[in-house]
Design a protein around this motif. Structure first.
Motif, PDB file in Angstrom:
ATOM      1  N   ALA A  80       0.733  -1.255  -0.037  1.00 33.45           N
ATOM      2  CA  ALA A  80       0.018  -0.181   0.052  1.00 33.45           C
ATOM      3  C   ALA A  80       0.976   1.215  -0.046  1.00 33.45           C
ATOM      4  O   ALA A  80       1.854   1.295   0.722  1.00 33.45           O
ATOM      5  CB  ALA A  80      -1.007  -0.245   1.324  1.00 33.45           C
ATOM      6  N   PRO A  81       0.661   2.228  -1.006  1.00 35.54           N
ATOM      7  CA  PRO A  81       1.470   3.276  -0.849  1.00 35.54           C
ATOM      8  C   PRO A  81       0.979   4.529   0.256  1.00 35.54           C
ATOM      9  O   PRO A  81      -0.097   4.284   0.974  1.00 35.54           O
ATOM     10  CB  PRO A  81       1.031   4.043  -2.111  1.00 35.54           C
ATOM     11  CG  PRO A  81      -0.564   3.679  -2.532  1.00 35.54           C
ATOM     12  CD  PRO A  81      -0.532   2.031  -1.905  1.00 35.54           C
ATOM     13  N   GLU A  82       1.715   5.411   0.510  1.00 34.63           N
ATOM     14  CA  GLU A  82       1.562   6.113   1.583  1.00 34.63           C
ATOM     15  C   GLU A  82       0.020   6.795   1.719  1.00 34.63           C
ATOM     16  O   GLU A  82      -0.395   7.147   0.323  1.00 34.63           O
ATOM     17  CB  GLU A  82       2.601   7.356   1.413  1.00 34.63           C
ATOM     18  CG  GLU A  82       2.832   8.190   2.752  1.00 34.63           C
ATOM     19  CD  GLU A  82       3.524   7.437   3.747  1.00 34.63           C
ATOM     20  OE1 GLU A  82       2.598   7.556   5.042  1.00 34.63           O
ATOM     21  OE2 GLU A  82       4.317   6.368   3.532  1.00 34.63           O
ATOM     22  N   GLY A  83      -0.508   6.851   2.764  1.00 29.47           N
ATOM     23  CA  GLY A  83      -1.853   7.422   2.930  1.00 29.47           C
ATOM     24  C   GLY A  83      -2.969   6.325   2.852  1.00 29.47           C
ATOM     25  O   GLY A  83      -4.053   6.604   3.065  1.00 29.47           O
ATOM     26  N   ARG A  91      -2.969 -11.563   3.568  1.00 28.10           N
ATOM     27  CA  ARG A  91      -1.787 -10.516   3.077  1.00 28.10           C
ATOM     28  C   ARG A  91      -2.101 -10.196   1.584  1.00 28.10           C
ATOM     29  O   ARG A  91      -1.979 -10.979   0.890  1.00 28.10           O
ATOM     30  CB  ARG A  91      -0.506 -10.862   3.489  1.00 28.10           C
ATOM     31  CG  ARG A  91      -0.191 -10.860   4.957  1.00 28.10           C
ATOM     32  CD  ARG A  91       1.160 -10.894   5.186  1.00 28.10           C
ATOM     33  NE  ARG A  91       1.771 -12.147   4.453  1.00 28.10           N
ATOM     34  CZ  ARG A  91       1.727 -13.321   4.836  1.00 28.10           C
ATOM     35  NH1 ARG A  91       1.229 -13.760   5.973  1.00 28.10           N
ATOM     36  NH2 ARG A  91       2.501 -14.475   4.475  1.00 28.10           N
ATOM     37  N   ASP A  92      -2.598  -8.849   1.050  1.00 29.20           N
ATOM     38  CA  ASP A  92      -3.018  -8.567  -0.112  1.00 29.20           C
ATOM     39  C   ASP A  92      -1.980  -7.966  -0.930  1.00 29.20           C
ATOM     40  O   ASP A  92      -1.788  -6.577  -0.228  1.00 29.20           O
ATOM     41  CB  ASP A  92      -4.304  -7.925  -0.064  1.00 29.20           C
ATOM     42  CG  ASP A  92      -5.286  -7.738  -1.324  1.00 29.20           C
ATOM     43  OD1 ASP A  92      -4.424  -8.247  -2.374  1.00 29.20           O
ATOM     44  OD2 ASP A  92      -5.957  -7.249  -1.359  1.00 29.20           O
ATOM     45  N   TYR A  93      -1.317  -8.463  -1.833  1.00 29.03           N
ATOM     46  CA  TYR A  93      -0.189  -7.896  -2.445  1.00 29.03           C
ATOM     47  C   TYR A  93      -0.728  -7.246  -3.744  1.00 29.03           C
ATOM     48  O   TYR A  93      -0.715  -7.813  -5.009  1.00 29.03           O
ATOM     49  CB  TYR A  93       0.709  -8.701  -2.656  1.00 29.03           C
ATOM     50  CG  TYR A  93       1.600  -9.140  -1.499  1.00 29.03           C
ATOM     51  CD1 TYR A  93       2.801  -8.625  -0.887  1.00 29.03           C
ATOM     52  CD2 TYR A  93       1.088 -10.335  -0.876  1.00 29.03           C
ATOM     53  CE1 TYR A  93       3.136  -9.019   0.084  1.00 29.03           C
ATOM     54  CE2 TYR A  93       1.815 -10.941   0.299  1.00 29.03           C
ATOM     55  CZ  TYR A  93       2.719 -10.077   0.792  1.00 29.03           C
ATOM     56  OH  TYR A  93       3.404 -10.519   1.990  1.00 29.03           O
ATOM     57  N   TRP A  94      -1.791  -6.201  -3.720  1.00 26.39           N
ATOM     58  CA  TRP A  94      -2.155  -5.797  -5.106  1.00 26.39           C
ATOM     59  C   TRP A  94      -1.277  -4.697  -5.461  1.00 26.39           C
ATOM     60  O   TRP A  94      -0.184  -4.373  -5.106  1.00 26.39           O
ATOM     61  CB  TRP A  94      -3.681  -4.787  -4.642  1.00 26.39           C
ATOM     62  CG  TRP A  94      -3.542  -3.906  -3.700  1.00 26.39           C
ATOM     63  CD1 TRP A  94      -3.355  -4.067  -2.286  1.00 26.39           C
ATOM     64  CD2 TRP A  94      -3.217  -2.471  -3.767  1.00 26.39           C
ATOM     65  NE1 TRP A  94      -3.445  -2.865  -1.703  1.00 26.39           N
ATOM     66  CE2 TRP A  94      -3.300  -1.668  -2.676  1.00 26.39           C
ATOM     67  CE3 TRP A  94      -3.243  -1.774  -5.018  1.00 26.39           C
ATOM     68  CZ2 TRP A  94      -2.991  -0.547  -2.557  1.00 26.39           C
ATOM     69  CZ3 TRP A  94      -2.926  -0.591  -4.810  1.00 26.39           C
ATOM     70  CH2 TRP A  94      -2.807   0.279  -3.646  1.00 26.39           C
ATOM     71  N   ASN A  95      -1.510  -4.395  -6.830  1.00 27.69           N
ATOM     72  CA  ASN A  95      -0.571  -3.755  -7.575  1.00 27.69           C
ATOM     73  C   ASN A  95      -0.963  -2.237  -7.379  1.00 27.69           C
ATOM     74  O   ASN A  95      -1.690  -1.705  -8.145  1.00 27.69           O
ATOM     75  CB  ASN A  95      -0.910  -4.032  -9.015  1.00 27.69           C
ATOM     76  CG  ASN A  95       0.052  -3.279 -10.193  1.00 27.69           C
ATOM     77  OD1 ASN A  95       0.881  -2.262  -9.779  1.00 27.69           O
ATOM     78  ND2 ASN A  95      -0.126  -3.497 -11.301  1.00 27.69           N
ATOM     79  N   PRO A  96      -0.013  -1.328  -6.551  1.00 30.76           N
ATOM     80  CA  PRO A  96      -0.303   0.027  -6.515  1.00 30.76           C
ATOM     81  C   PRO A  96      -0.036   0.798  -7.845  1.00 30.76           C
ATOM     82  O   PRO A  96      -0.534   2.054  -7.565  1.00 30.76           O
ATOM     83  CB  PRO A  96       0.865   0.390  -5.311  1.00 30.76           C
ATOM     84  CG  PRO A  96       1.802  -0.567  -5.400  1.00 30.76           C
ATOM     85  CD  PRO A  96       1.160  -2.076  -6.043  1.00 30.76           C
ATOM     86  N   LEU A  97       0.390   0.284  -8.563  1.00 26.40           N
ATOM     87  CA  LEU A  97       0.683   1.145  -9.946  1.00 26.40           C
ATOM     88  C   LEU A  97      -0.675   1.395 -10.413  1.00 26.40           C
ATOM     89  O   LEU A  97      -0.664   2.577 -11.406  1.00 26.40           O
ATOM     90  CB  LEU A  97       1.760   0.372 -11.033  1.00 26.40           C
ATOM     91  CG  LEU A  97       2.973   0.207 -10.322  1.00 26.40           C
ATOM     92  CD1 LEU A  97       3.548  -0.627 -11.401  1.00 26.40           C
ATOM     93  CD2 LEU A  97       3.855   1.553  -9.980  1.00 26.40           C
ATOM     94  N   GLU A 107      -8.059   0.303  -3.074  1.00 27.34           N
ATOM     95  CA  GLU A 107      -8.623   0.500  -1.682  1.00 27.34           C
ATOM     96  C   GLU A 107      -9.120  -0.197  -0.773  1.00 27.34           C
ATOM     97  O   GLU A 107      -8.940  -0.438   0.154  1.00 27.34           O
ATOM     98  CB  GLU A 107      -9.392   1.962  -1.968  1.00 27.34           C
ATOM     99  CG  GLU A 107      -9.794   2.583  -0.555  1.00 27.34           C
ATOM    100  CD  GLU A 107      -8.468   3.065   0.431  1.00 27.34           C
ATOM    101  OE1 GLU A 107      -7.751   3.620  -0.049  1.00 27.34           O
ATOM    102  OE2 GLU A 107      -8.706   2.820   1.453  1.00 27.34           O
ATOM    103  N   ALA A 108      -9.978  -1.017  -1.620  1.00 26.48           N
ATOM    104  CA  ALA A 108     -10.810  -2.349  -1.146  1.00 26.48           C
ATOM    105  C   ALA A 108     -10.814  -3.410  -2.071  1.00 26.48           C
ATOM    106  O   ALA A 108     -11.132  -3.056  -3.299  1.00 26.48           O
ATOM    107  CB  ALA A 108     -12.062  -1.900  -0.531  1.00 26.48           C
ATOM    108  N   ARG A 109     -10.848  -4.602  -1.800  1.00 25.88           N
ATOM    109  CA  ARG A 109     -11.294  -5.587  -2.679  1.00 25.88           C
ATOM    110  C   ARG A 109     -12.152  -6.653  -1.767  1.00 25.88           C
ATOM    111  O   ARG A 109     -12.079  -7.186  -0.824  1.00 25.88           O
ATOM    112  CB  ARG A 109      -9.911  -6.439  -3.276  1.00 25.88           C
ATOM    113  CG  ARG A 109      -9.737  -6.107  -4.412  1.00 25.88           C
ATOM    114  CD  ARG A 109      -8.140  -5.570  -4.676  1.00 25.88           C
ATOM    115  NE  ARG A 109      -7.288  -5.662  -3.629  1.00 25.88           N
ATOM    116  CZ  ARG A 109      -6.998  -4.509  -2.845  1.00 25.88           C
ATOM    117  NH1 ARG A 109      -7.467  -3.547  -3.007  1.00 25.88           N
ATOM    118  NH2 ARG A 109      -6.129  -4.633  -1.915  1.00 25.88           N
TER     119      ARG A 109
END
Length: 143
Positions: free
Chosen positions: A43-46, A123-129, A141-143
Motif C-alpha cells: 500500500a502506498p503512503e496514505g 495479506r493482499d499484494y495488490w498492484n499499487p501502480l 483501496e478495497a477488494r
C-alpha cells in the motif's frame, strides 16, 4: 448460509470471491474471524497497511460496491501450501470504477490463512501502480 468450520482454505476463498462478485459485503465480512488481520504490504503512503479485527475489515469494505463494480475474476490460481490452512492466490479482477466508469483491471497475489472456516490472516499484494491511472482514486483501496 453458515460456513462449516472444516471448510478448506481454497473453498472458503472461492466462496469469498463469489460474495464479492455478488456485492454481498456483509456476508463476505462474515467469513472473517473476530480477530482476523488483513494486510496490504504494498500500500502506498496514505493507504491502510493493516486492519485488525473483523470490525476494521467491515469498515474498510463497507462502501466497496459504491466504488468498484466488480464484474469477473477471469484469472484465478489457488496454490495449496504445506500448511493446509494457508493458500497463495494469484488472480485478476475486472470491472469498472463506479464514479468515473473507467475500467478496473487489477492483479493480486494474496497469502490467506483460514482457521475454523474463517479468514484469520489475509495479506493482499495488490498492484499499487494502478493507482496512477486516471480515475483510479479508489482502485486498490478495497477488494
Amino acid at each position: 448460509m453458515p460456513v462449516p468450520a472444516h471448510t478448506p482454505a481454497p473453498d472458503l476463498y472461492r466462496r469469498g470471491l463469489r460474495l464479492l462478485l455478488d456485492k454481498d459485503i456483509d456476508s463476505w465480512v462474515g467469513l472473517w474471524a473476530e480477530d482476523g488481520v488483513m494486510e496490504f504490504p504494498f500500500a502506498p503512503e496514505g493507504r491502510p497497511r493493516r486492519l485488525e479485527g473483523r470490525e476494521a475489515v467491515a469498515a474498510y469494505m463497507r462502501h466497496y460496491p459504491d466504488h468498484i463494480d466488480l464484474h469477473d475474476i477471469p484469472e484465478l490460481r489457488i496454490h495449496e501450501t504445506t500448511d493446509p490452512a494457508t493458500v497463495v492466490v494469484e488472480m485478476r479482477a475486472v470491472g469498472r470504477l463506479v464514479r468515473t466508469g473507467a475500467p478496473y483491471d487489477m492483479t493480486y497475489v494474496a497469502v490467506v490463512t483460514v482457521e475454523g472456516g474463517r479468514f484469520t490472516s489475509y495479506r493482499d499484494y495488490w498492484n499499487p501502480l494502478v493507482l496512477q491511472s486516471p480515475g483510479a482514486e479508489f482502485a486498490g483501496e478495497a477488494r
